[in-house]
Design a protein around this motif. Sequence first.
Motif, mmCIF file in Angstrom:
data_model
loop_
_atom_site.group_PDB
_atom_site.id
_atom_site.type_symbol
_atom_site.label_atom_id
_atom_site.label_comp_id
_atom_site.label_asym_id
_atom_site.label_seq_id
_atom_site.Cartn_x
_atom_site.Cartn_y
_atom_site.Cartn_z
ATOM 1 N N SER A 162 -13.189 18.547 -1.149
ATOM 2 C CA SER A 162 -14.142 17.683 -0.458
ATOM 3 C C SER A 162 -15.540 18.242 -0.594
ATOM 4 N N GLU A 163 -15.758 19.467 -0.075
ATOM 5 C CA GLU A 163 -17.081 20.037 -0.277
ATOM 6 C C GLU A 163 -16.953 21.445 -0.819
ATOM 7 N N LYS A 200 -23.113 23.133 0.170
ATOM 8 C CA LYS A 200 -22.024 22.176 0.337
ATOM 9 C C LYS A 200 -21.803 21.359 -0.920
ATOM 10 N N THR A 201 -22.866 21.134 -1.640
ATOM 11 C CA THR A 201 -22.721 20.314 -2.837
ATOM 12 C C THR A 201 -23.113 21.037 -4.116
ATOM 13 N N ARG A 245 -18.882 17.255 -11.190
ATOM 14 C CA ARG A 245 -17.800 16.713 -10.386
ATOM 15 C C ARG A 245 -17.870 15.210 -10.342
ATOM 16 N N PRO A 283 -15.962 12.549 -8.137
ATOM 17 C CA PRO A 283 -14.989 12.532 -7.043
ATOM 18 C C PRO A 283 -13.800 11.641 -7.346
ATOM 19 N N GLY A 284 -12.636 12.151 -7.062
ATOM 20 C CA GLY A 284 -11.421 11.399 -7.311
ATOM 21 C C GLY A 284 -11.002 11.449 -8.758
ATOM 22 N N VAL A 285 -11.848 11.949 -9.605
ATOM 23 C CA VAL A 285 -11.525 11.967 -11.028
ATOM 24 C C VAL A 285 -11.393 13.392 -11.560
ATOM 25 N N GLN A 328 -8.062 17.895 -11.996
ATOM 26 C CA GLN A 328 -7.959 16.496 -11.610
ATOM 27 C C GLN A 328 -7.103 16.335 -10.366
ATOM 28 N N LEU A 360 -4.511 14.893 -8.079
ATOM 29 C CA LEU A 360 -3.366 13.992 -8.167
ATOM 30 C C LEU A 360 -2.546 14.222 -6.917
ATOM 31 N N THR A 394 -16.471 14.764 5.049
ATOM 32 C CA THR A 394 -15.623 15.733 4.366
ATOM 33 C C THR A 394 -16.286 16.335 3.136
ATOM 34 N N SER A 395 -17.043 15.542 2.401
ATOM 35 C CA SER A 395 -17.559 16.064 1.142
ATOM 36 C C SER A 395 -19.054 16.307 1.155
ATOM 37 N N ALA A 396 -19.722 15.928 2.207
ATOM 38 C CA ALA A 396 -21.172 16.083 2.318
ATOM 39 C C ALA A 396 -21.920 15.371 1.204
ATOM 40 N N ARG A 440 -17.139 4.746 -7.817
ATOM 41 C CA ARG A 440 -15.778 4.217 -7.809
ATOM 42 C C ARG A 440 -15.694 2.704 -7.808
ATOM 43 N N TYR A 469 -5.429 8.801 -14.127
ATOM 44 C CA TYR A 469 -6.561 8.033 -14.606
ATOM 45 C C TYR A 469 -7.274 8.785 -15.731
ATOM 46 N N SER A 522 -2.618 6.342 -8.844
ATOM 47 C CA SER A 522 -3.672 7.366 -8.746
ATOM 48 C C SER A 522 -4.970 6.884 -9.373
ATOM 49 N N PRO A 578 -8.756 6.053 -9.194
ATOM 50 C CA PRO A 578 -9.841 6.406 -8.278
ATOM 51 C C PRO A 578 -10.802 5.258 -8.020
#
Lengths: 299, 552, 314
Positions: free
Chosen positions: B83-84, B221-222, B235, B237-239, B263, B265, C82-84, C94, C167, C262, C264
């Motif tokens: 997440s971060e 954080k990032t 990054r 996200p989600g990928v 990745q 999953l 959560t991810s800032a 997305r 993906y 899965s 995204p």
Amino acid sequence: MTHSLEARTKEETVESRASLRGRIVRNRILRSPRVMIPAVFLVLVTLVSVAAPLIAPQSPTELAAQPLLPPSTAHLLGTDDFGRDVLSRLVYAGRISIGVAGVSVFAATVVGVSLGLLAGYYRGWVETLIMRAMDLVLSFPTIVLAIAIVAALGASVRNVIIVIAIIYTPQFARVVHGATLSVRDADYVEAARSIGAGDLRILRTAVLPNVLAPILVQVSLSLGIAILVETGLSFLGLGAQPPTPSWGNMVSDARPFMEFYPWLLIAPAATIGLTILALNTLGDGLRDALDPRMGGAGS
Amino acid sequence: MESKRFDANGHPVEDTPNVGGQFWPAGRNGISRKRFLQLAAIAGSGLALGACGGDQQETAKAGPTGPPKRGGTLRIGLSTDVSEFEPHISTGAASNLIRIMVYSPLLTYDKRGELTGNLAEDFGWADDRTYEVKLREAVQFHNGDELTPEDVVYSFQRIKDPKTAADLSERLADVEKVEAGDGNVVRFRLKQPNAVLPYLLADPSSAIVSKKWIEGGAKPKTEVMGTGPFKFVERMPGVSVKLERNDNYFVPKLPYLDGIDIQPLAEDNARVNALRSGSVDFIDYVPYTAMDIIERSSDLVLKSDKVLGFGWMGFVVDKKPVDDQKVRQAFAYGMDREKMVQTAFSGHGVPISGGIIPEGWVGYSPDLEGTYEPDYDRAKKLLREAGLPSPSVDILSTSAYSVIARPAEAAQAELKNADINGKLVMQEWLTFLDTVEAGTYPVHVWGSTPDFNDPDFLSDYIGSDGWFAQYIKFKDEKIDELLLEGRRTVGAQEKRDEIYHDVQERMLDLAPWTLLIRREQGEAMKSYVGGYTHIPAGAWSMITLRETWLDK
Amino acid sequence: MSTYLIRRLIYLAFQALAVATVVFLLLRLVPGDPVRATLGQTATPEQVAEVRGQLGLDQPLIQQYGEWMGNLVRGDLGTAITSARPVSLDVGLRIGNTLELIVLSTVVALAVGIPLGVIAALRSNKVTDYALGSLAMLGLSLPSFVVGTVLLLIFALWLGWLPESRYVPWGESPLGHLRTVVLPVLTLAAPFAAVVMRMTRSSMLEVVRKDYVRTARAKGLGSWAITMRHALRNALAPVLSISGLEVVSLFGNTVLVEIIFSWPGLSSLLFDGVTQRDYPVVQGVVLVIAALVMLVNLIVDVAYGVLDPRIRNS
């Protein structure tokens, strides 16, 4: 007293016309295979689910045997990864899916029909208020809404029922609203009003019977969608919680094993498919039987 | 790696073995060589307990032999999405992995699961309240700045700063001052002796950050900038999260890989299938359902242990019906844990019928094994004595993680044998955490892993200040006393062994919780992935990815 | 027309906001603390309070709402807990993935459903019609998670034709990407195609009965040409309108599909946000999805008007 005689005759004619129409429709329904076959199937499924404790060979939560056994005489559909009898689980799971669908659609029907009648009959600001609210709920993708609400409120069968009822109330309201609009100005309603019948009576005796048809169709379709949504939510883990089986969570549980033990997937998947198919076919058949334009016993 | 003592001027001094455990010879606070080999053998032949007929594969599937090859990108399918990137807070497995690759703590684990130097070349206790590390020379951050003791001091200041909300701030409460000394030395001055400190220095959450970088306005954080074997590239996200080799890494020749592509999953099946189809080269958190398939595949390797992960059934000790110790013990006797291993994990686990401290650790107490062998009659007797012959009780757990949910279901089924009617209440993750904290239900099933390989981790659970003890309203002065003594006893392993033996004994008797089973946990990879060692330490630290290479 | 459009758009904006507001309130009224989850069990109450303060979560509800609205006007959807990361960034990254699934499924559904519907109409009450009708019913009756799972089982696990179950970004490998997109699109398109097929069929049947087709026949045009040009054109209007409804429910189905495969996309972002109680993410995504859904409805209404000659000519 001519006026009242006329009116009374009109009222009687209205009622006898309604009952004649009712009889014709009923015959058409009973003779349509697209209605009767699924209806029989559904009644059977419901009976089996209700009678689950009597019919199921084993308990759905007892670890009866070795896990992951293929179908055999002892276990007609094999056992799952915990060693529980799949057939028993399937039968018990029906209670959840059918129960949820039944209760939630019932609630949606009651609330939605009432709202639709009110909106369609009274018009004005009542209509605007109700229909705008209904639009708001309708405008949102249902599963997303369902997930958000259930995940927030907590995953349980009760919450799933609430969510589905909320989501499908607008469908009924809309259908009934439209139908009410078209009959509210009809002769017999006018007649009933002219003899001083109260609004409630009018709604009940004149309006309601004539919007019954679309309601029935909508009920049948909504039941199908309700099962779809319930199984979907259970699949995501937001419905019935383990060890209680539901068709949806049985599909989800089957996934790590389906490659080598496919019956774990096929059994609940086929059951879901057949049940929804039956409901959809029933809805179709009803719609055709109730459609005044179609002659004969439907096709 | 030998550690040395230093005098006040940073000059090495002859070592004298008796002064409070300042060394780290094998076997002190890590896993001894012998133990590790034993564990590795058990892990490698996890087949032996596999349920589905399990073909016994005699040939251990070794990875590639020969000298490591340089090059290639390792594609990892990870069970969580990061997440971060905040270096001093752990947000899960993905966060741990990325932080240990791009940042470096002072210490880390070697292939045997023992503490070893990382940014610290030498390390050890100068006296029982002073811990010293000597930093390596010429370590560079990814932006070229050189690492200095000031960075270390700054990092720990940042950890202790309440604004950071760092993981370790509470645990490091005993550290009064961190000061830089001559000769690239950093000293930790403690208020009290604390045997756990070295482990904390190996935790990814004690990563050393660049003072200049953060004070220059970076957003940790990032943004990511450390001294680790890999540099952060990008990054999506989600990928994916992409890392590339740090050519200036302080361990010569490492890392071998050009880069790592991570990745997320989260879906277990997807992750396993991605490995099997070759879509990724490496996955973590192998679900037990896939372990047998992986073992049977000639092109896949599973590296796991059955040592760290543990599950338990907890009792809120002031709530009926478990406010009675007899009832709690009845629960403990009422479950056949051996069977539960089969039911829950198809044999991929081991029952915990006695102490919780694993073999090879300080405090391991084999004499406590079998304390709670299943004894349904005894359980029923205890219940009768407590006046509750056939109790019905709600058991809280979570459906979010099968490693918790499955033992919960197995436990509920087992308890019926002792006439205990448990009704499972399954909640989704966040709600579950809240509910456990609120103590709404008298019984819950949960699981975790020790943050570090020292029995002091029990302070979190059964020490009355620990977060878990507070959830279950457990407080026992004797245990508190013992735990504190154990923490304050630096070195003197025999003494600590004794202390923690007594802790476990009392814990078993009072039964604020009853331990259930250890699950098998590990990573799986293609057979062309070499150099990776699964370490049952540091909550499954994946530090050995820095020596991983591809035989392609 | 344009005033109608503008009015609809404004109405749409309000509706979307209303939905998002409801979600805003709902989220904060339910149990589960995102900060707690992020910091972990060992976090002290002081630390949790500290971070909550940093994120502005300790302010009164009205103030939080006001801030959120204020940011919204400037196009800022807030920052994820959560991810800032900025929510708009993640949404932007997305949304394309979800839209890809939706657009492709729509195209496939129309490309398969319309022709099949025409065939069924032309051969109505014959075997072909019944067969197609049954197929359609099946497509309608199988939930997307069942279809998706079964497709995965057959094509990925058993046959191994489409093994990628993760993906693959287009940039990394166009072929790989295409392989990963097939199954999710098929899963989504199936019920959609079924609906389109049925609607096309019934709509065509209605139209064929109408007078103006007879007139066109009388004019001497070949029957095939008549069918395609006149009947289909008129039959398409209700098909379009129902497609609009279907696209809305597609957004719903993408949640399940994105999770199974899965993928995204936006829907899985929403699901993650909900399970993690990441308020800004859920609010932002809900707003965007609601707006998209209403936009689709608007487009359909407008297209309906354009297509239906009766409306156009009136």
